[in-house]
Design a protein around this motif. Sequence first.
Motif, PDB file in Angstrom:
ATOM      1  N   SER A  10       6.178  10.098  11.987  1.00  0.00           N
ATOM      2  CA  SER A  10       4.720  10.081  12.004  1.00  0.00           C
ATOM      3  C   SER A  10       4.228   8.693  11.622  1.00  0.00           C
ATOM      4  O   SER A  10       4.990   7.875  11.077  1.00  0.00           O
ATOM      5  CB  SER A  10       4.173  11.106  11.011  1.00  0.00           C
ATOM      6  N   GLU A  11       2.973   8.442  11.893  1.00  0.00           N
ATOM      7  CA  GLU A  11       2.414   7.124  11.566  1.00  0.00           C
ATOM      8  C   GLU A  11       2.536   6.845  10.077  1.00  0.00           C
ATOM      9  O   GLU A  11       2.884   5.742   9.652  1.00  0.00           O
ATOM     10  CB  GLU A  11       0.946   7.070  11.994  1.00  0.00           C
ATOM     11  N   GLY A  12       2.296   7.895   9.274  1.00  0.00           N
ATOM     12  CA  GLY A  12       2.378   7.719   7.829  1.00  0.00           C
ATOM     13  C   GLY A  12       3.796   7.455   7.369  1.00  0.00           C
ATOM     14  O   GLY A  12       4.026   6.605   6.492  1.00  0.00           O
ATOM     15  N   ALA A  13       4.768   8.163   7.975  1.00  0.00           N
ATOM     16  CA  ALA A  13       6.164   7.977   7.579  1.00  0.00           C
ATOM     17  C   ALA A  13       6.658   6.593   7.987  1.00  0.00           C
ATOM     18  O   ALA A  13       7.369   5.935   7.225  1.00  0.00           O
ATOM     19  CB  ALA A  13       7.030   9.056   8.219  1.00  0.00           C
ATOM     20  N   ALA A  14       6.274   6.154   9.193  1.00  0.00           N
ATOM     21  CA  ALA A  14       6.678   4.825   9.655  1.00  0.00           C
ATOM     22  C   ALA A  14       6.126   3.744   8.730  1.00  0.00           C
ATOM     23  O   ALA A  14       6.820   2.785   8.373  1.00  0.00           O
ATOM     24  CB  ALA A  14       6.196   4.599  11.081  1.00  0.00           C
ATOM     25  N   LYS A  15       4.884   3.927   8.306  1.00  0.00           N
ATOM     26  CA  LYS A  15       4.261   2.970   7.398  1.00  0.00           C
ATOM     27  C   LYS A  15       4.996   2.954   6.062  1.00  0.00           C
ATOM     28  O   LYS A  15       5.245   1.889   5.482  1.00  0.00           O
ATOM     29  CB  LYS A  15       2.794   3.327   7.188  1.00  0.00           C
ATOM     30  N   ALA A  16       5.387   4.146   5.598  1.00  0.00           N
ATOM     31  CA  ALA A  16       6.089   4.237   4.317  1.00  0.00           C
ATOM     32  C   ALA A  16       7.457   3.564   4.389  1.00  0.00           C
ATOM     33  O   ALA A  16       7.895   2.913   3.433  1.00  0.00           O
ATOM     34  CB  ALA A  16       6.241   5.707   3.919  1.00  0.00           C
ATOM     35  N   VAL A  17       8.149   3.698   5.526  1.00  0.00           N
ATOM     36  CA  VAL A  17       9.448   3.050   5.696  1.00  0.00           C
ATOM     37  C   VAL A  17       9.286   1.533   5.652  1.00  0.00           C
ATOM     38  O   VAL A  17      10.069   0.826   5.004  1.00  0.00           O
ATOM     39  CB  VAL A  17      10.115   3.488   7.013  1.00  0.00           C
ATOM     40  N   LEU A  18       8.270   1.032   6.357  1.00  0.00           N
ATOM     41  CA  LEU A  18       8.043  -0.414   6.376  1.00  0.00           C
ATOM     42  C   LEU A  18       7.685  -0.934   4.981  1.00  0.00           C
ATOM     43  O   LEU A  18       8.082  -2.044   4.600  1.00  0.00           O
ATOM     44  CB  LEU A  18       6.932  -0.752   7.369  1.00  0.00           C
ATOM     45  N   GLU A  19       6.964  -0.136   4.212  1.00  0.00           N
ATOM     46  CA  GLU A  19       6.641  -0.533   2.835  1.00  0.00           C
ATOM     47  C   GLU A  19       7.907  -0.561   1.975  1.00  0.00           C
ATOM     48  O   GLU A  19       8.071  -1.438   1.116  1.00  0.00           O
ATOM     49  CB  GLU A  19       5.623   0.441   2.242  1.00  0.00           C
ATOM     50  N   ALA A  20       8.800   0.393   2.243  1.00  0.00           N
ATOM     51  CA  ALA A  20      10.071   0.411   1.519  1.00  0.00           C
ATOM     52  C   ALA A  20      10.903  -0.812   1.876  1.00  0.00           C
ATOM     53  O   ALA A  20      11.569  -1.403   1.016  1.00  0.00           O
ATOM     54  CB  ALA A  20      10.839   1.693   1.836  1.00  0.00           C
ATOM     55  N   VAL A  21      10.890  -1.201   3.145  1.00  0.00           N
ATOM     56  CA  VAL A  21      11.613  -2.393   3.583  1.00  0.00           C
ATOM     57  C   VAL A  21      11.050  -3.629   2.886  1.00  0.00           C
ATOM     58  O   VAL A  21      11.802  -4.467   2.373  1.00  0.00           O
ATOM     59  CB  VAL A  21      11.515  -2.557   5.115  1.00  0.00           C
ATOM     60  N   LYS A  22       9.735  -3.732   2.835  1.00  0.00           N
ATOM     61  CA  LYS A  22       9.080  -4.865   2.189  1.00  0.00           C
ATOM     62  C   LYS A  22       9.444  -4.938   0.710  1.00  0.00           C
ATOM     63  O   LYS A  22       9.764  -6.012   0.180  1.00  0.00           O
ATOM     64  CB  LYS A  22       7.555  -4.753   2.354  1.00  0.00           C
ATOM     65  N   ALA A  23       9.435  -3.780   0.059  1.00  0.00           N
ATOM     66  CA  ALA A  23       9.786  -3.750  -1.358  1.00  0.00           C
ATOM     67  C   ALA A  23      11.240  -4.153  -1.565  1.00  0.00           C
ATOM     68  O   ALA A  23      11.574  -4.875  -2.514  1.00  0.00           O
ATOM     69  CB  ALA A  23       9.539  -2.348  -1.920  1.00  0.00           C
ATOM     70  N   GLY A  24      12.114  -3.709  -0.666  1.00  0.00           N
ATOM     71  CA  GLY A  24      13.518  -4.063  -0.768  1.00  0.00           C
ATOM     72  C   GLY A  24      13.749  -5.555  -0.650  1.00  0.00           C
ATOM     73  O   GLY A  24      14.589  -6.134  -1.360  1.00  0.00           O
ATOM     74  N   LYS A  25      13.009  -6.188   0.240  1.00  0.00           N
ATOM     75  CA  LYS A  25      13.147  -7.642   0.417  1.00  0.00           C
ATOM     76  C   LYS A  25      12.731  -8.399  -0.837  1.00  0.00           C
ATOM     77  O   LYS A  25      13.250  -9.483  -1.126  1.00  0.00           O
ATOM     78  CB  LYS A  25      12.280  -8.109   1.592  1.00  0.00           C
ATOM     79  N   GLU A  26      11.812  -7.813  -1.583  1.00  0.00           N
ATOM     80  CA  GLU A  26      11.290  -8.503  -2.766  1.00  0.00           C
ATOM     81  C   GLU A  26      12.096  -8.196  -4.026  1.00  0.00           C
ATOM     82  O   GLU A  26      11.940  -8.876  -5.040  1.00  0.00           O
ATOM     83  CB  GLU A  26       9.826  -8.095  -2.983  1.00  0.00           C
ATOM     84  N   ASN A  27      12.942  -7.153  -3.958  1.00  0.00           N
ATOM     85  CA  ASN A  27      13.714  -6.754  -5.136  1.00  0.00           C
ATOM     86  C   ASN A  27      15.083  -7.426  -5.160  1.00  0.00           C
ATOM     87  O   ASN A  27      15.645  -7.739  -4.112  1.00  0.00           O
ATOM     88  CB  ASN A  27      13.922  -5.239  -5.144  1.00  0.00           C
ATOM     89  N   PRO A  28      15.637  -7.623  -6.346  1.00  0.00           N
ATOM     90  CA  PRO A  28      17.014  -8.138  -6.420  1.00  0.00           C
ATOM     91  C   PRO A  28      17.977  -7.052  -5.960  1.00  0.00           C
ATOM     92  O   PRO A  28      17.721  -5.859  -6.155  1.00  0.00           O
ATOM     93  CB  PRO A  28      17.199  -8.448  -7.914  1.00  0.00           C
ATOM     94  N   PRO A  29      19.084  -7.429  -5.334  1.00  0.00           N
ATOM     95  CA  PRO A  29      20.045  -6.418  -4.872  1.00  0.00           C
ATOM     96  C   PRO A  29      20.670  -5.681  -6.046  1.00  0.00           C
ATOM     97  O   PRO A  29      20.925  -6.288  -7.093  1.00  0.00           O
ATOM     98  CB  PRO A  29      21.081  -7.234  -4.100  1.00  0.00           C
TER      99      PRO A  29
END
Length: 311
Positions: free
Chosen positions: A193-212
């Motif tokens: 869904s549009e909301g789920a896709a947006k949430a995945v992209l937000e998770a990706v963005k957060a992952g890029k900003e977090n230390p591994p």
Amino acid sequence: TVAHAADQDLEVLAYACDAIPGELFDTQVAAGFLGMASPSLGALLEKTLSIRTAKADRLTDWLARPLSKEQLDYAATDVAHLLEAYDVLVAELAERGRLEWARDECDQLRQRARGARDPEQAWRRIKEARQLRGRSRAVAQSVAAWRERRAAEVDQPVRYIMPDLAVVGIAQRPPSAPGDLKRIRGMAGRGLSEGAAKAVLEAVKAGKENPPPIDSGAVGRELERELRPAVSLVSAWVSQLARDLEIETSLLATRNDLEALLRGDPAARLARGWRAALVGEPIRRLVEGEAALAFAGGGRLVLEERSRRSL
């Protein structure tokens, strides 16, 4: 408590009653020590008691009320003959000297951690994700955590939300737009869904900003390169041993068990208990060059003392 394939029953008990049995005998687990490979309850009853149970309609609606007589009769077969089967299994296991093995395995099943899982640790259950490094691992952690929370929210298995393959694919090639998600391996045909896709992209963005995330002990360590060929070699011998002993192979050793032993994990199942003498010690001798694996005719494998004489 005597139950058949009790894992899901224990999960329900832990959730609904905040309690599990103090002692458990799982007839499916026990049957594995007698050469029956994860039998259904019907197959077990036919093998041990020569009782054939009625087949149920796999599409029956168990949420409907009232339940039909056929549904009630079928449900009752889950327990009607279970104690009789228990008596037969215990007698056969005792005769073969395997009763304590089965009881030990049932107790490990009983004590297995259940209930809510930490979403931030969900990525560790994806083998391919544990092999990622740097930013890719951080993205995998973030996306896997979103998947875990989403699955709990809608009360569905995580694989229905997103397969492991897609979590790893997103981590390797982080998408930046909803359209990019459709090109990720494992996402074909999955209409987020549009909301789920947006949430995945937000998770990706957060992952890029977090230390591994950092490996936690031996679980995250890779097997040394020179020992990797030993896994396939030893797996073949374990399969042969399971056939010889008439024990379900996974009860002797899984691939993860073999890798844990070869890595030297202190918590490896093959390093303690009855498995240590039966499987762990022979594997140690094989890997250290004290024993050799050979064909014994008829496609059979045998582990024997090494002659150290080259052909």
